[in-house]
Design a protein around this motif. Structure first.
Motif, PDB file in Angstrom:
ATOM      1  N   GLY A  15      -1.144  -6.128  -8.975  1.00 56.31           N
ATOM      2  CA  GLY A  15       0.548  -6.142  -8.751  1.00 56.31           C
ATOM      3  C   GLY A  15       0.511  -4.920  -7.751  1.00 56.31           C
ATOM      4  O   GLY A  15      -0.206  -3.945  -7.054  1.00 56.31           O
ATOM      5  N   ALA A  16       2.080  -4.744  -7.043  1.00 57.58           N
ATOM      6  CA  ALA A  16       1.853  -3.803  -5.698  1.00 57.58           C
ATOM      7  C   ALA A  16       2.007  -2.025  -6.112  1.00 57.58           C
ATOM      8  O   ALA A  16       1.265  -1.943  -6.058  1.00 57.58           O
ATOM      9  CB  ALA A  16       2.780  -3.963  -4.848  1.00 57.58           C
ATOM     10  N   LEU A  45      -5.067  -7.490 -18.259  1.00 58.39           N
ATOM     11  CA  LEU A  45      -4.645  -6.124 -17.770  1.00 58.39           C
ATOM     12  C   LEU A  45      -6.403  -5.049 -17.655  1.00 58.39           C
ATOM     13  O   LEU A  45      -6.617  -4.142 -16.975  1.00 58.39           O
ATOM     14  CB  LEU A  45      -3.213  -5.981 -18.179  1.00 58.39           C
ATOM     15  N   LEU A  46      -6.577  -5.465 -18.774  1.00 60.71           N
ATOM     16  CA  LEU A  46      -8.568  -4.972 -18.559  1.00 60.71           C
ATOM     17  C   LEU A  46      -8.849  -4.871 -18.494  1.00 60.71           C
ATOM     18  O   LEU A  46      -9.605  -4.546 -17.634  1.00 60.71           O
ATOM     19  CB  LEU A  46      -8.297  -4.614 -20.200  1.00 60.71           C
ATOM     20  N   ARG A  47      -9.192  -6.267 -17.898  1.00 61.76           N
ATOM     21  CA  ARG A  47     -10.193  -6.525 -16.915  1.00 61.76           C
ATOM     22  C   ARG A  47      -9.838  -6.298 -15.283  1.00 61.76           C
ATOM     23  O   ARG A  47     -10.643  -5.831 -14.423  1.00 61.76           O
ATOM     24  CB  ARG A  47     -10.857  -7.937 -17.155  1.00 61.76           C
ATOM     25  N   ASN A  48      -8.010  -6.031 -15.335  1.00 67.41           N
ATOM     26  CA  ASN A  48      -8.305  -5.816 -13.852  1.00 67.41           C
ATOM     27  C   ASN A  48      -7.050  -4.980 -13.777  1.00 67.41           C
ATOM     28  O   ASN A  48      -6.031  -5.505 -14.174  1.00 67.41           O
ATOM     29  CB  ASN A  48      -7.823  -7.294 -12.627  1.00 67.41           C
ATOM     30  N   LEU A  61      -0.296   0.791  -5.181  1.00 73.78           N
ATOM     31  CA  LEU A  61       0.524   1.817  -4.984  1.00 73.78           C
ATOM     32  C   LEU A  61      -0.116   2.762  -5.869  1.00 73.78           C
ATOM     33  O   LEU A  61      -0.058   5.067  -4.976  1.00 73.78           O
ATOM     34  CB  LEU A  61       1.664   1.934  -4.409  1.00 73.78           C
ATOM     35  N   VAL A  62       0.243   3.715  -6.899  1.00 75.88           N
ATOM     36  CA  VAL A  62       0.083   4.063  -7.716  1.00 75.88           C
ATOM     37  C   VAL A  62      -1.492   4.828  -8.084  1.00 75.88           C
ATOM     38  O   VAL A  62      -1.822   6.246  -8.106  1.00 75.88           O
ATOM     39  CB  VAL A  62       0.374   4.073  -9.007  1.00 75.88           C
TER      40      VAL A  62
END
Length: 241
Positions: free
Chosen positions: A199-200, A192-195, A204-205
């Motif tokens: 997720g959609a 998650l830190l790398r990317n 979007l956010v």
């Protein structure tokens, strides 16, 4: 060309600092990610003392652009859960205060004084100062504008200290809460830190936050430009406080 030459000659140290505040977070986040990769359980189950030390340390690293705020939000959410949210918000506030004071001491008002040598540019800066609440919130809202760099720029614009701190925390909350929530839901914090935009929903956010920030800043700068030029063109006109 003459303006740019004079800008670099009289404000080289300030501009160099601004460049470093953009480049350093990339190096810092890579170093911290490597540390967490080697010691993935380093932050798990911390007691109050080490936890307070963690938040104090992250406040300093964010202030000096060693770690991006998004990085800190994700990591804190993952390792501390929602119990760590007040600590993260406090760390943000402390980081903003440190960065503000650092900018004042490094720049000494030189860039602002330089811009006021050019009446039109000085008038626009004065107008931005009168709209500082909106300006601060909108710059903090965007996840792509570096935290430490924006702190430096806003301090040089001359926004009042208390308003700067309050608006910084308010503007950071929407995006920070989202990334914090992502951290609490993550099964692999390093991925998650790398990317962080995987997720959609994340995409979007992120697009929504960036768009809101850009459109809002365009409106603020456009209004400041119009009012600044109008006030500068009027004989004897004064910029309203």
């Amino acid at each position: 060309m003459a303006f740019l030459r004079a800008l670099f000659q009289k404000n080289f140290s300030t501009l160099l600092t601004m460049f470093l505040l953009v480049a350093v977070p990339l190096l810092g986040s890579s170093a911290v990610a490597a540390l967490l990769y080697q010691h993935q359980h380093l932050l798990e189950g911390l007691r109050w003392g080490p936890a307070l030390l963690y938040f104090a340390l992250t406040a300093v690293t964010m202030a000096f652009a060693l770690t991006p705020t998004t990085f800190v939000a994700i990591a804190t959410g993952y390792y501390f859960g929602w119990a760590g949210l007040p600590g993260m918000v406090a760390a943000y506030a402390v980081a903003a205060a440190i960065g503000y004071e650092l900018a004042l001491r490094l720049d000494h008002g030189k860039l602002r004084q330089f811009l006021h040598l050019f009446p039109k540019a000085g008038a626009v800066v004065d107008q931005l100062q009168t709209q500082s609440w909106s300006l601060i919130i909108l710059t903090r809202l965007s996840p792509v504008l570096p935290f430490a760099l924006m702190t430096f720029v806003l301090a040089m614009v001359g926004v009042p200290r208390r308003r700067f701190l309050a608006a910084s925390v308010a503007g950071m909350l929407p995006r920070s809460l989202f990334f914090y929530w992502l951290g609490t839901q993550a099964s692999d914090v390093l991925a998650l830190l790398r990317n962080p935009d995987q997720g959609a929903l994340s995409k979007l956010v992120l697009v929504g936050l960036v768009a809101a920030s850009l459109f809002g800043l365009f409106f603020v700068f456009n209004r400041a430009l119009k009012r600044g030029l109008e006030g500068n063109a009027a004989p004897g006109a004064k910029i309203s406080p």
